[in-house]
Design a protein around this motif. Structure first.
Motif, PDB file in Angstrom:
ATOM      1  N   ASN A 211      33.661  50.398  50.351  1.00 20.97           N
ATOM      2  CA  ASN A 211      33.889  49.962  48.967  1.00 20.97           C
ATOM      3  C   ASN A 211      35.361  49.897  48.595  1.00 20.97           C
ATOM      4  OD1 ASN A 211      31.289  49.452  48.458  1.00 20.97           O
ATOM      5  ND2 ASN A 211      30.866  51.308  47.279  1.00 20.97           N
ATOM      6  N   ARG A 212      36.208  50.476  49.429  1.00 16.02           N
ATOM      7  CA  ARG A 212      37.645  50.380  49.151  1.00 16.02           C
ATOM      8  C   ARG A 212      38.151  48.990  49.475  1.00 16.02           C
ATOM      9  NH1 ARG A 212      39.031  55.510  52.132  1.00 16.02           N
ATOM     10  NH2 ARG A 212      37.620  56.826  50.940  1.00 16.02           N
ATOM     11  N   ASP A 213      37.578  48.362  50.473  1.00 16.53           N
ATOM     12  CA  ASP A 213      37.995  47.010  50.842  1.00 16.53           C
ATOM     13  C   ASP A 213      36.802  46.255  51.418  1.00 16.53           C
ATOM     14  OD1 ASP A 213      39.261  44.702  51.589  1.00 16.53           O
ATOM     15  OD2 ASP A 213      40.882  45.680  52.696  1.00 16.53           O
ATOM     16  N   PRO A 214      35.911  45.765  50.531  1.00 18.22           N
ATOM     17  CA  PRO A 214      34.689  45.097  51.002  1.00 18.22           C
ATOM     18  C   PRO A 214      34.984  43.853  51.837  1.00 18.22           C
ATOM     19  CG  PRO A 214      34.550  45.580  48.645  1.00 18.22           C
ATOM     20  CD  PRO A 214      35.972  45.842  49.054  1.00 18.22           C
ATOM     21  N   ALA A 215      36.089  43.161  51.550  1.00 17.51           N
ATOM     22  CA  ALA A 215      36.408  41.954  52.317  1.00 17.51           C
ATOM     23  C   ALA A 215      36.737  42.330  53.761  1.00 17.51           C
ATOM     24  CB  ALA A 215      37.569  41.204  51.678  1.00 17.51           C
ATOM     25  N   ALA A 216      37.471  43.429  53.925  1.00 14.90           N
ATOM     26  CA  ALA A 216      37.819  43.885  55.277  1.00 14.90           C
ATOM     27  C   ALA A 216      36.562  44.298  56.030  1.00 14.90           C
ATOM     28  CB  ALA A 216      38.799  45.057  55.193  1.00 14.90           C
TER      29      ALA A 216
ATOM     30  N   ARG B  83      37.907  38.261  47.694  1.00 13.43           N
ATOM     31  CA  ARG B  83      39.310  38.336  47.244  1.00 13.43           C
ATOM     32  C   ARG B  83      39.444  37.859  45.800  1.00 13.43           C
ATOM     33  NH1 ARG B  83      40.788  42.044  50.423  1.00 13.43           N
ATOM     34  NH2 ARG B  83      41.021  41.520  52.604  1.00 13.43           N
ATOM     35  N   LEU B  84      38.712  36.790  45.468  1.00 14.49           N
ATOM     36  CA  LEU B  84      38.729  36.272  44.093  1.00 14.49           C
ATOM     37  C   LEU B  84      38.255  37.346  43.112  1.00 14.49           C
ATOM     38  CD1 LEU B  84      38.861  33.932  41.936  1.00 14.49           C
ATOM     39  CD2 LEU B  84      36.516  33.360  42.589  1.00 14.49           C
ATOM     40  N   LEU B  85      37.194  38.074  43.487  1.00 12.93           N
ATOM     41  CA  LEU B  85      36.674  39.112  42.601  1.00 12.93           C
ATOM     42  C   LEU B  85      37.701  40.226  42.410  1.00 12.93           C
ATOM     43  CD1 LEU B  85      32.919  39.324  43.715  1.00 12.93           C
ATOM     44  CD2 LEU B  85      33.985  37.892  41.974  1.00 12.93           C
ATOM     45  N   GLU B  86      38.419  40.543  43.474  1.00  9.41           N
ATOM     46  CA  GLU B  86      39.492  41.542  43.356  1.00  9.41           C
ATOM     47  C   GLU B  86      40.551  41.066  42.363  1.00  9.41           C
ATOM     48  OE1 GLU B  86      39.074  43.235  47.971  1.00  9.41           O
ATOM     49  OE2 GLU B  86      40.725  41.889  47.447  1.00  9.41           O
ATOM     50  N   VAL B  87      40.909  39.787  42.471  1.00  9.64           N
ATOM     51  CA  VAL B  87      41.903  39.214  41.560  1.00  9.64           C
ATOM     52  C   VAL B  87      41.372  39.237  40.119  1.00  9.64           C
ATOM     53  CG1 VAL B  87      43.074  37.055  40.932  1.00  9.64           C
ATOM     54  CG2 VAL B  87      43.039  37.802  43.317  1.00  9.64           C
ATOM     55  N   CYS B  88      40.098  38.896  39.954  1.00 13.05           N
ATOM     56  CA  CYS B  88      39.497  38.887  38.615  1.00 13.05           C
ATOM     57  C   CYS B  88      39.556  40.287  37.990  1.00 13.05           C
ATOM     58  CB  CYS B  88      38.046  38.404  38.670  1.00 13.05           C
ATOM     59  SG  CYS B  88      37.909  36.640  39.006  1.00 13.05           S
ATOM     60  N   CYS B  89      39.309  41.315  38.807  1.00  8.08           N
ATOM     61  CA  CYS B  89      39.398  42.697  38.305  1.00  8.08           C
ATOM     62  C   CYS B  89      40.829  42.994  37.880  1.00  8.08           C
ATOM     63  CB  CYS B  89      38.989  43.699  39.388  1.00  8.08           C
ATOM     64  SG  CYS B  89      37.239  43.687  39.763  1.00  8.08           S
ATOM     65  N   LYS B  90      41.754  42.647  38.742  1.00  6.56           N
ATOM     66  CA  LYS B  90      43.178  42.926  38.505  1.00  6.56           C
ATOM     67  C   LYS B  90      43.679  42.205  37.258  1.00  6.56           C
ATOM     68  CE  LYS B  90      47.024  41.570  40.883  1.00  6.56           C
ATOM     69  NZ  LYS B  90      47.610  40.984  42.086  1.00  6.56           N
ATOM     70  N   GLU B  91      43.208  40.984  37.056  1.00  9.77           N
ATOM     71  CA  GLU B  91      43.697  40.167  35.944  1.00  9.77           C
ATOM     72  C   GLU B  91      42.896  40.390  34.659  1.00  9.77           C
ATOM     73  OE1 GLU B  91      46.459  38.527  36.025  1.00  9.77           O
ATOM     74  OE2 GLU B  91      46.849  38.737  38.181  1.00  9.77           O
ATOM     75  N   GLY B  92      41.916  41.275  34.722  1.00  8.35           N
ATOM     76  CA  GLY B  92      41.157  41.596  33.512  1.00  8.35           C
ATOM     77  C   GLY B  92      40.238  40.489  33.029  1.00  8.35           C
ATOM     78  N   VAL B  93      39.714  39.695  33.936  1.00  9.14           N
ATOM     79  CA  VAL B  93      38.765  38.632  33.568  1.00  9.14           C
ATOM     80  C   VAL B  93      37.515  39.270  32.955  1.00  9.14           C
ATOM     81  CG1 VAL B  93      37.201  36.904  34.572  1.00  9.14           C
ATOM     82  CG2 VAL B  93      39.617  36.959  35.256  1.00  9.14           C
ATOM     83  N   LYS B  94      37.031  38.667  31.865  1.00 10.67           N
ATOM     84  CA  LYS B  94      35.879  39.253  31.154  1.00 10.67           C
ATOM     85  C   LYS B  94      34.565  39.039  31.878  1.00 10.67           C
ATOM     86  CE  LYS B  94      37.061  39.378  26.250  1.00 10.67           C
ATOM     87  NZ  LYS B  94      36.850  38.618  24.995  1.00 10.67           N
TER      88      LYS B  94
END
Lengths: 319, 319
Positions: free
Chosen positions: A70-75, B86-97
């Motif tokens: 869960n720390r890096d699901p993509a990896a 990776r997109l989901l990680e970015v969405c979390c980081k950018e605060g997407v609703k």
């Protein structure tokens, strides 16, 4: 540790076995007649070499554990699912008769609506690890459909037994035995009321062999004891069987990756094959303790046994 | 073509919209007020730029179609699932609703045990495309659980309508209309008795917007017409609405990727939101034909409209 046990059992049964894993040196506990090939799972050419000429492939490789995934699901996805799809392509090309995959009965279902969990339950994993295992199951079905590659999925519960060192962050039984023998403190995630299904490694090896030679209509089967134990009960029982006094324990906050209870319904594999879990819980604990004592971890806590053995092998059987 | 329609509708409604896709040049049919960012989905930095400051992300990207995905399932996985994580990680980081994902009602279920198919049906895809869509659904649930990222999955049936060119190997309705207008031969895979659920693009756009603002407990909803039509019926109806004589057709062997029948049970989205499919089949066909005629494909069969529009965009809405 499943890999070592499986390879040695197959070898003892007269099979010609090749094991593949990422350790550079051959695991010392692997029987000398088992061929060892060292390589990384993302290097197609190395495992292509390992698969060539094999009749059956047991796919046990997993590069992560649920919590880490869960720390890096993509990896996790890139390290486990992608190379597996390549492995299946190689198996098709090399004419492998069947792939037996060790999936995870503890993670593919997610939070179950009822226990014991039958194979038909919904699959809503709450870890990247579980998603990867589930995706691999789907690719196995796809390759079967597209290319006729035979397969079997064993959704295994928590394995314990010999060759589990207890020195990595995995395997409650081995970790507890190890720490108890070393008179170390045992830390429990949550209140210890989480329920899990523990199955002795010899029973799992037997189940995978039954599934390898099973030709019925079911491709996915749970492999577990079918009964649930709380974490607290497990530690109490180890205390009892070990009989060296109280195990020093404490609790710390639970992990988001933990489902509250997980016990597998094993009636399908029991009715479809001749398999039954035969090693009783206390007997399994006794054997695990014996093995751990023989591995002499008290004298050599950091060197005894082989490291990196856990869930690493793709043993292949040439019968 | 869903992306173009969605972006233009959002823009017409007053939203500040950014579209992301791999085309180098801006799609001409995209409204001028929609911001266009060109980039590859496997380039995190480019889509990071596109996601920054957005309130909602509609994820419509798919680099393959079902039939192609089975030629190289690993490539499909690498091109679609990995970048999505990776997109989901970015969405979390950018605060997407919220992330609204266009999943595939036609492929995630595989061969259904009954039709119309409810969301609770088992998911046994028979294409790499379907496995990728399903894996993305699971990662959305995981990111919601781990990081609180809100999401909604729309399992969409076969979309048809304006901006679908019919010049790629996708979209039976557009392909048939195009070929009929060009007086070209129509080839049908199998006997034409395969049943599919066709839904007009405006209805899908409306459904995705309803789901974007839905706050109830269900995260996965079918989006379709709820009724099934055979391929032969679709061609008959286009013949009827077009009214330019018989469409020249022939049959060729069916594809392994085709499930025999697929109609979606849309009662969940109907009861949970205000959405209903409102464009009747013949009316949808009439509009599709009108659009295709206006796009003047008969005069310019190889240049009319925009290529590479299909399922490419990640429109993002800043409201």
């Amino acid at each position: 540790m499943l890999g070592i046990n499986l390879c040695n059992t197959l070898n003892a049964g007269g099979a010609e076995v090749t094991a593949f894993g990422r350790r550079l040196s051959r695991p010392t506990s692997l029987h000398q007649d088992v061929k060892w090939i060292s390589g990384h799972f993302d290097d197609v050419r190395t495992f292509e070499h390992a698969v060539r000429g094999q009749e059956f492939v047991f796919h046990l490789i997993s590069t992560t554990i649920p919590d880490d995934s869960n720390r890096d699901p993509a990896a996790d996805l890139a390290a486990n699912v992608l190379p597996t799809v390549r492995l299946l392509e190689v198996c098709c090309k090399e004419g492998v008769k069947k792939v037996v995959f060790s999936s995870s009965g503890g993670t593919v279902y997610g939070i179950p609506s009822r226990v014991p969990i039958p194979e038909s339950s919904s699959t809503e994993p709450i870890s990247g690890y579980g998603i990867s295992k589930l995706a691999i199951e789907k690719y196995l079905a796809l390759f079967h459909r597209l290319h006729g590659l035979e397969y079997h999925v064993c959704r295994i519960s928590n394995i314990y037994g010999p060759f589990q060192q207890g020195n990595r962050r995995q395997g409650l039984v081995a970790t507890t035995i190890r720490r108890a023998l070393l008179k170390e403190h045992v830390e429990i995630w949550g209140d210890g009321q989480v329920i899990r299904d523990f199955v002795y490694v010899d029973d799992v090896v037997a189940a995978m062999l039954c599934c390898c030679f099973y030709h019925g209509p079911y491709k996915v089967m749970n492999v577990g004891s079918g009964t649930g134990l709380t974490i607290n009960q497990v530690i109490d029982d180890i205390e009892l069987v070990l009989n060296e006094g109280a195990i020093d324990r404490s609790h710390r906050p639970g992990r988001t990756v933990d489902v509250p209870r997980n016990t597998l319904d094993i009636s399908l594999i029991q009715s479809e094959t001749s398999w039954q879990p035969i090693v009783a819980w206390h007997e399994g604990l006794r054997r695990s303790i014996e093995w751990m004592k023989a591995a002499n971890i008290v004298a050599n806590p950091y060197t005894a046994g082989d490291r990196h053995e856990q869930s690493r092998g793709v043993p292949q059987l040439k019968s």
